[in-house]
Scaffold this active site. Structure first.
Site, PDB file in Angstrom:
ATOM      1  N   GLY A   1       4.382  52.227  22.386  1.00 41.24           N
ATOM      2  CA  GLY A   1       5.519  52.300  23.295  1.00 41.24           C
ATOM      3  C   GLY A   1       6.719  52.914  22.612  1.00 41.24           C
ATOM      4  N   GLY A   2       7.896  52.396  22.952  1.00 41.03           N
ATOM      5  CA  GLY A   2       9.144  52.936  22.401  1.00 41.03           C
ATOM      6  C   GLY A   2       9.154  52.959  20.890  1.00 41.03           C
TER       7      GLY A   2
ATOM      8  N   GLY B   1       5.105  91.844  16.557  1.00 34.41           N
ATOM      9  CA  GLY B   1       6.067  90.742  16.610  1.00 34.41           C
ATOM     10  C   GLY B   1       5.647  89.577  15.731  1.00 34.41           C
ATOM     11  CB  ALA B   2       2.334  88.207  14.793  1.00 34.27           C
TER      12      ALA B   2
HETATM   13  C1  LIG Z   1       0.375  44.210  18.840  1.00 34.00           C
HETATM   14  C2  LIG Z   1      -0.887  43.537  19.354  1.00 34.00           C
HETATM   15  C3  LIG Z   1      -1.870  44.615  19.800  1.00 34.00           C
HETATM   16  C4  LIG Z   1      -1.506  42.763  18.160  1.00 34.00           C
HETATM   17  O1  LIG Z   1      -2.614  42.018  18.536  1.00 34.00           O
HETATM   18  P1  LIG Z   1      -3.276  40.951  17.558  1.00 34.00           P
HETATM   19  O2  LIG Z   1      -4.433  40.334  18.299  1.00 34.00           O
HETATM   20  O3  LIG Z   1      -3.531  41.586  16.238  1.00 34.00           O
HETATM   21  O4  LIG Z   1      -2.160  39.861  17.304  1.00 34.00           O
HETATM   22  P2  LIG Z   1      -1.516  38.816  18.306  1.00 34.00           P
HETATM   23  O5  LIG Z   1      -1.549  39.292  19.710  1.00 34.00           O
HETATM   24  O6  LIG Z   1      -2.112  37.494  18.010  1.00 34.00           O
HETATM   25  O7  LIG Z   1       0.010  38.845  17.842  1.00 34.00           O
HETATM   26  C5  LIG Z   1       0.459  38.216  16.659  1.00 34.00           C
HETATM   27  C6  LIG Z   1       1.699  37.418  16.987  1.00 34.00           C
HETATM   28  O8  LIG Z   1       2.743  38.351  17.309  1.00 34.00           O
HETATM   29  C7  LIG Z   1       3.289  38.029  18.568  1.00 34.00           C
HETATM   30  N1  LIG Z   1       3.742  39.271  19.207  1.00 34.00           N
HETATM   31  C8  LIG Z   1       3.082  40.433  19.273  1.00 34.00           C
HETATM   32  N2  LIG Z   1       3.807  41.354  19.928  1.00 34.00           N
HETATM   33  C9  LIG Z   1       4.952  40.758  20.274  1.00 34.00           C
HETATM   34  C10 LIG Z   1       6.127  41.177  20.960  1.00 34.00           C
HETATM   35  N3  LIG Z   1       6.241  42.439  21.418  1.00 34.00           N
HETATM   36  N4  LIG Z   1       7.125  40.301  21.129  1.00 34.00           N
HETATM   37  C11 LIG Z   1       7.015  39.041  20.654  1.00 34.00           C
HETATM   38  N5  LIG Z   1       5.950  38.581  20.000  1.00 34.00           N
HETATM   39  C12 LIG Z   1       4.925  39.420  19.811  1.00 34.00           C
HETATM   40  C13 LIG Z   1       2.154  37.355  19.312  1.00 34.00           C
HETATM   41  O9  LIG Z   1       2.657  36.554  20.352  1.00 34.00           O
HETATM   42  C14 LIG Z   1       1.543  36.530  18.183  1.00 34.00           C
HETATM   43  O10 LIG Z   1       2.357  35.412  17.965  1.00 34.00           O
HETATM   44  P3  LIG Z   1       1.790  34.026  17.374  1.00 34.00           P
HETATM   45  O11 LIG Z   1       1.367  34.320  15.970  1.00 34.00           O
HETATM   46  O12 LIG Z   1       2.974  33.106  17.453  1.00 34.00           O
HETATM   47  O13 LIG Z   1       0.673  33.631  18.264  1.00 34.00           O
HETATM   48  C15 LIG Z   1      -0.632  42.517  20.503  1.00 34.00           C
HETATM   49  O14 LIG Z   1       0.091  41.417  19.956  1.00 34.00           O
HETATM   50  C16 LIG Z   1       0.171  43.123  21.599  1.00 34.00           C
HETATM   51  O15 LIG Z   1      -0.399  43.826  22.437  1.00 34.00           O
HETATM   52  N6  LIG Z   1       1.458  42.799  21.646  1.00 34.00           N
HETATM   53  C17 LIG Z   1       2.356  43.243  22.699  1.00 34.00           C
HETATM   54  C18 LIG Z   1       2.627  44.727  22.606  1.00 34.00           C
HETATM   55  C19 LIG Z   1       3.573  45.220  23.636  1.00 34.00           C
HETATM   56  O16 LIG Z   1       3.278  45.190  24.862  1.00 34.00           O
HETATM   57  N7  LIG Z   1       4.758  45.664  23.240  1.00 34.00           N
HETATM   58  C20 LIG Z   1       5.674  46.262  24.124  1.00 34.00           C
HETATM   59  C21 LIG Z   1       6.939  45.526  24.128  1.00 34.00           C
HETATM   60  S1  LIG Z   1       8.066  46.480  25.143  1.00 34.00           S
HETATM   61  C22 LIG Z   1       8.529  47.783  24.168  1.00 34.00           C
HETATM   62  O17 LIG Z   1       8.241  47.851  23.028  1.00 34.00           O
HETATM   63  C23 LIG Z   1       9.387  48.802  24.826  1.00 34.00           C
HETATM   64  C24 LIG Z   1       8.616  50.097  25.107  1.00 34.00           C
HETATM   65  O18 LIG Z   1       7.438  50.155  24.918  1.00 34.00           O
HETATM   66  O19 LIG Z   1       9.249  51.092  25.490  1.00 34.00           O
END
Ligand SMILES: CC(C)(COP(=O)(O)OP(=O)(O)OC[C@H]1O[C@@H](n2cnc3c(N)ncnc32)[C@H](O)[C@@H]1OP(=O)(O)O)[C@@H](O)C(=O)NCCC(=O)NCCSC(=O)CC(=O)O
Length: 517
Positions: A172-173, A407-408
């Site tokens: 994402g961002g 041109g290249a």
């Molecule tokens: C990054 C991951 C693929 C990693 O997966 P894994 O299976 O390895 O690990 P996991 O899911 O257990 O994550 C580990 C710990 O990090 C936390 N965690 C992960 N991503 C988080 C986030 N964005 N905000 C807050 N906490 C987050 C989980 O809750 C978990 O907490 P605990 O250890 O306490 O259980 C997944 O966590 C994920 O998909 N996260 C969300 C990604 C996302 O949608 N981000 C976009 C945000 S909006 C954004 O960024 C703006 C944009 O895109 O423009």
């Protein structure tokens, strides 16, 4: 007054707890997957004992979604400044063991703090990205954090080198901070980078895909061109960062780290002539030429697997740091196309921003013909090469190895496009177009009447080459400074660089030019 035992113990306890990030269990789980912790990455990068951490005790201030009272050590990122090869470098390393390395407001503030420090003290920034993205519990505050970081990436661009390592998720961002930096290194297997993941793509477009297909290191290195290096391991990524930094100045006001040999070595290198095939139509590997021009083992290729018809990278000639821009005859005959133009232009602009002299190696039959190229905007993309060279004030040396057509050739830095010194090899063909194409246009009637069309065409092409394409025609008109043997090239480039290192060129003041994008 001596520090009380209690105070010492408290400091030690706080340090030990914060340094463990999300805890030993989570670090062990990473080790089992072959992944390093955020701190292990910095330990490997910096000379032992030189890293000064900023914000070890930083804490989040979030009070919603169960965050009140939650301990997020360092707010999921380690930041600070250390030394690499006796030069200071600023760094951050996102800590996936703490809330998935997610970016909250303090996390963003820590990144901003270290980037501001880098700007003010003129030191490069290296960032390890390993994060689940914006911290969801902090909502728009986290989004604002990204804005603060992106804005600083742009502010620092052209001021200090910025290197990103993608060492885990970067989606994402979050992907836009590395994208705004100068070089991206991605660790094969352990990392992924995309804007919209497979779930979102399927939901919106119905297309089925996988993370590997859209976001792996190899896809970004060879298809999207988003990254510059693939690392095979965590250690490899650190080694690439250190090697890359060894060619770069700390900032745009410092000289690149030249280690200029006191004497010019003018010994001819006949081996370079063995690389060239007898026929101008048979391809050769321009990297063999580059490797003979540079001090042994110093060529560091950038974006090796993307737009292979253009080779770019850093090297040293008699210790002088240079950037190479070279046509690759063994890929698409060295033609310039959309991707090669993007790759070349960006590298030229990096070298210019940081005072790195450029050596151009030319064997270019033209822009790549094709409907996809025309509709894809080769005019706009090819113009980037012209714009980049035209706007560049660092020393530029152009070596015409074989073909330099139309041109290249201008887009590979002819004298008129700003080359300070142009040298041609005896077999160089410098012309408005290739001989065969030219005679087909000029002598269509003649060829139609010929008894042996092929023989007549060859005869006319040879005549055209001798009269219009010979390097002596261009040398006679001063488009070429000198015609040299390939074996003399290294010595002559070394001499040329030494005379040009003091080059100063100023341009009319303006806010900035308007490069075609
Ligand atoms: C990054 C991951 C693929 C990693 O997966 P894994 O299976 O390895 O690990 P996991 O899911 O257990 O994550 C580990 C710990 O990090 C936390 N965690 C992960 N991503 C988080 C986030 N964005 N905000 C807050 N906490 C987050 C989980 O809750 C978990 O907490 P605990 O250890 O306490 O259980 C997944 O966590 C994920 O998909 N996260 C969300 C990604 C996302 O949608 N981000 C976009 C945000 S909006 C954004 O960024 C703006 C944009 O895109 O423009």
């Amino acid at each position: 007054m001596p520090i009380s035992k209690q105070a010492v113990e408290e400091l030690e306890r706080r340090r030990a707890a914060a340094t463990l990030g999300g805890g030993q269990k989570k670090i062990d789980a990473r080790h089992n997957k072959g992944l390093w912790s955020a701190r292990e990455r910095l330990d490997a990068l910096f000379t032992a004992g030189t890293f000064q951490e900023f914000g070890l005790h930083a804490q989040h201030e979030s009070r919603q979604f169960g965050m009140e009272g939650k301990d997020l050590p360092g707010d999921a990122v380690v930041t600070g400044v250390g030394f690499i090869d006796n030069r200071p470098v600023a760094a951050f390393s996102q800590d996936f063991t703490v809330a998935g390395g997610s970016l909250g407001s303090k996390h963003a503030e820590k990144l901003s703090l270290v980037m501001d420090h880098a700007e003010l003290s003129g030191v490069p920034v290296v960032g390890f990205n390993d994060s689940g993205g914006a911290r969801i519990q902090e909502g728009v505050i986290a989004l604002s954090g990204y804005g603060q970081v992106f804005n600083r990436n742009v502010r620092l661009s052209g001021v200090v080198p910025q290197i990103a390592v993608i060492a885990g998720p970067c989606a994402g961002g979050a992907a836009y901070s590395p994208a705004l930096m100068d070089f991206i290194i991605m660790i094969r297997g352990g990392s992924e980078m995309f804007i919209c993941g497979p779930e979102v793509i399927r939901g919106v477009t119905g297309q089925a895909t996988s993370k590997d297909e859209i976001g792996s290191a190899d896809v970004h290195a060879s298809v999207s061109g988003n990254i510059h290096f693939v690392a095979d391991s965590e250690q490899d990524a650190v080694d690439i960062v250190r090697r890359l930094l060894s060619y770069l100045p700390s900032n745009n006001m410092s000289e690149p780290p030249h280690q200029i040999a006191p004497e010019v070595d003018l010994t001819p290198d006949p081996g370079i002539e063995d690389i060239l095939p007898e026929s101008g139509k048979v391809p050769f590997d321009v990297k063999d030429v580059i490797n003979r021009l540079v001090d042994p083992g110093t060529f560091l290729e950038v974006q090796r697997d993307f737009a292979k018809n253009m080779v770019v990278g850093f090297g040293r000639i008699d210790g002088i740091v240079v950037g190479f821009i070279a046509n690759q005859p063994k890929e698409l005959a060295g033609c310039l196309d959309i991707d090669a133009s993007d790759k070349g232009a960006r590298f030229i602009r990096f070298c210019n921003a940081f005072g790195i002299p450029i050596v151009n190696l030319v064997d270019v039959p033209g822009f790549l013909p094709g409907v996809r190229q025309e509709r894809g905007g080769i005019i706009r993309h090819g113009a980037k090469m012209l714009f980049a060279y035209g706007a560049t004030t660092v020393p530029k040396i152009t070596i015409i190895m074989r073909k330099a057509y139309g041109g290249a050739f201008l887009a590979m830095c002819s004298r008129d496009m700003g080359a300070d010194i142009v040298l041609a090899w005896p077999a160089a063909e410098i012309a408005v177009m290739g001989a065969e194409g030219a005679v087909n246009i000029l002598y269509r009637g003649d060829l139609e009447k010929a008894d042996d069309r092929v023989a007549r065409s060859r005869e006319l092409a040879d005549e055209y080459r001798a009269h219009f394409a010979s390097p002596y025609i261009s040398a006679g008109k001063l488009f070429v400074h000198d015609v040299i043997m390939p074996s003399e090239t290294r010595g002559r480039v070394s001499l040329a660089l030494r005379t040009l290192l003091s080059k100063r060129e100023t341009r009319p003041p303006k806010k900035h030019g308007n490069i075609p994008l």
